[in-house]
Design an enzyme around this catalytic site. Structure first.
Site, short mmCIF file in Angstrom:
data_model
loop_
_atom_site.label_atom_id
_atom_site.label_comp_id
_atom_site.label_asym_id
_atom_site.label_seq_id
_atom_site.Cartn_x
_atom_site.Cartn_y
_atom_site.Cartn_z
N ASN A 2 46.30 85.23 36.38
CA ASN A 2 46.16 84.29 35.27
C ASN A 2 47.43 83.65 35.49
O ASN A 2 48.55 83.86 35.24
CB ASN A 2 46.29 84.95 33.86
CG ASN A 2 46.30 84.30 32.83
OD1 ASN A 2 46.31 82.72 32.72
ND2 ASN A 2 46.73 84.50 31.67
N LYS A 16 48.15 80.85 34.26
CA LYS A 16 48.76 79.97 33.17
C LYS A 16 49.02 78.58 33.62
O LYS A 16 48.08 77.98 34.45
CB LYS A 16 49.90 80.56 32.50
CG LYS A 16 49.82 82.22 32.10
CD LYS A 16 50.78 82.86 31.25
CE LYS A 16 50.44 84.28 31.19
NZ LYS A 16 51.37 85.23 30.25
N HIS A 63 43.23 84.65 24.77
CA HIS A 63 44.64 85.06 25.30
C HIS A 63 45.63 85.10 24.34
O HIS A 63 45.43 83.94 23.37
CB HIS A 63 45.01 84.29 26.48
CG HIS A 63 46.42 84.83 27.07
ND1 HIS A 63 47.56 84.59 26.66
CD2 HIS A 63 46.45 85.75 28.24
CE1 HIS A 63 48.43 85.20 27.55
NE2 HIS A 63 47.97 85.88 28.47
N GLU A 76 48.34 83.94 24.12
CA GLU A 76 49.15 82.58 23.95
C GLU A 76 48.21 81.55 23.22
O GLU A 76 48.70 80.81 22.67
CB GLU A 76 49.59 82.24 25.25
CG GLU A 76 50.80 82.97 25.83
CD GLU A 76 50.70 82.99 27.27
OE1 GLU A 76 50.23 82.29 28.13
OE2 GLU A 76 51.56 84.05 27.80
N GLU A 134 46.07 93.62 25.96
CA GLU A 134 47.35 92.88 26.40
C GLU A 134 48.20 92.86 25.25
O GLU A 134 48.35 92.03 24.23
CB GLU A 134 46.75 91.40 26.59
CG GLU A 134 46.38 91.19 27.96
CD GLU A 134 46.80 90.26 28.81
OE1 GLU A 134 47.08 90.24 29.93
OE2 GLU A 134 46.93 88.98 28.18
N GLY A 143 55.05 89.14 29.62
CA GLY A 143 55.99 88.20 30.16
C GLY A 143 57.49 88.88 29.69
O GLY A 143 58.39 88.13 29.88
N SER A 167 53.17 92.21 31.99
CA SER A 167 54.20 92.85 33.02
C SER A 167 53.74 93.99 33.98
O SER A 167 54.60 94.80 34.41
CB SER A 167 55.45 93.56 31.98
OG SER A 167 56.08 92.51 31.27
P1 PGA Z 1 52.40 89.02 32.42
O1 PGA Z 1 51.29 88.11 31.59
O2 PGA Z 1 51.88 89.50 33.32
O3 PGA Z 1 53.36 87.70 33.03
O4 PGA Z 1 53.29 89.81 31.47
C1 PGA Z 1 50.08 88.70 31.38
C2 PGA Z 1 49.13 87.67 30.56
O5 PGA Z 1 49.48 87.08 29.88
O6 PGA Z 1 48.08 87.80 31.01
#
Ligand code: PGA
Length: 240
Positions: free
Chosen positions: A7, A9, A92, A94, A161, A167, A201
């Site tokens: 992903n 982003k 997601h 976000e 998630e 993140g 992460s």
């Molecule tokens: P990350 O994000 O691996 O940077 O923690 C995962 C995601 O948001 O799908």
């Protein structure tokens, strides 16, 4: 087969996506045995991220709740499918927290994804506060309600998630992942073609353990997917 989704982003221009694809191709050579790879670029870089040899497939990060029409700035499921995507990420965290996407809206997006023949990668996960309150299982149960009208005979990917792990560098433990994955499999038990991913992460250092004991079929990777070598190393953990 284990599934690894990058992903990206809001990262990667077309030029960067082309360079990434070239690097990923050289890392995996003739293919990634035992692992299915998916790149989820921004809409503008979908075409640039394509592998002419088909060693990975493509996904979009979002889609409109509408099929077509006067919705300035939106991108439809049909457009995404025609651009070469097999998958689309829906819900997601976000999108949920920064753009206010909620269950009813996500149900409509899931329906549009199905109409376009896309396989949804539906994301769920609790916030730090919900976790502290011990309500993780209840949150997951509520979030999968958006799948209520989704046909159970179609393939689906559900990504656990936890918001506190995205993140932050603070991945869930394999035990946390296994517990959530078991809950999700139970909640979605009528489904024959369900794959459960973990995201938050993930990196080459924790991938092997999370895959071995986390009860999941692969990962949704954010930050660590931005380097082709790192993403390939995470997928390599499955094959090893
Ligand atoms: P990350 O994000 O691996 O940077 O923690 C995962 C995601 O948001 O799908």
């Amino acid at each position: 087969m284990n599934l690894f989704v990058a992903n990206w982003k809001m990262n990667m221009t077309r030029a960067q996506a082309r360079a990434y694809a070239e690097e990923l191709g050289s890392r995996i050579g003739d293919g990634s045995d035992g692992a299915e790879l998916v790149l989820a670029p921004p809409f503008t870089a979908i075409e640039a991220a394509r592998d002419p040899r088909g060693r990975w497939s493509l996904g979009a990060q979002n889609l409109s709740e509408h099929a077509a029409g006067a919705f300035t700035g939106e991108v439809s499921g049909a457009m995404i499918a025609e651009a070469g995507c097999r998958y689309v990420i829906v819900g997601h965290s976000e999108r949920r927290t920064l753009f206010g996407e909620d269950g009813p809206l996500l149900s409509r997006k899931l329906a549009r994804a199905r109409e376009a023949g896309l396989v949804p990668i539906y994301c769920v996960g609790e916030t730090p506060r919900e976790r502290a309150a011990g309500s993780t299982a209840a949150v997951l149960a509520r979030q999968v309600e958006a799948l209520g009208d989704d046909p159970t005979d179609r393939p689906i990917v559900v990504a656990y998630e936890p918001v506190w792990a995205i993140g932050t560098g603070l991945a869930a433990t394999p035990a946390d992942s296994a517990s959530a994955a078991a809950d999700l499999r139970e909640l979605l038990s009528p489904r024959r073609d369900l794959r459960v991913l973990y995201g938050g992460s993930v990196n080459p250092g924790n991938a092997r353990q999370l895959l071995a004991s986390g009860g999941v079929d692969g990962f949704l990777v954010g930050g660590a997917s931005l380097e082709a070598a790192t993403f390939a190393a995470i997928a390599g953990a499955a094959i090893a």
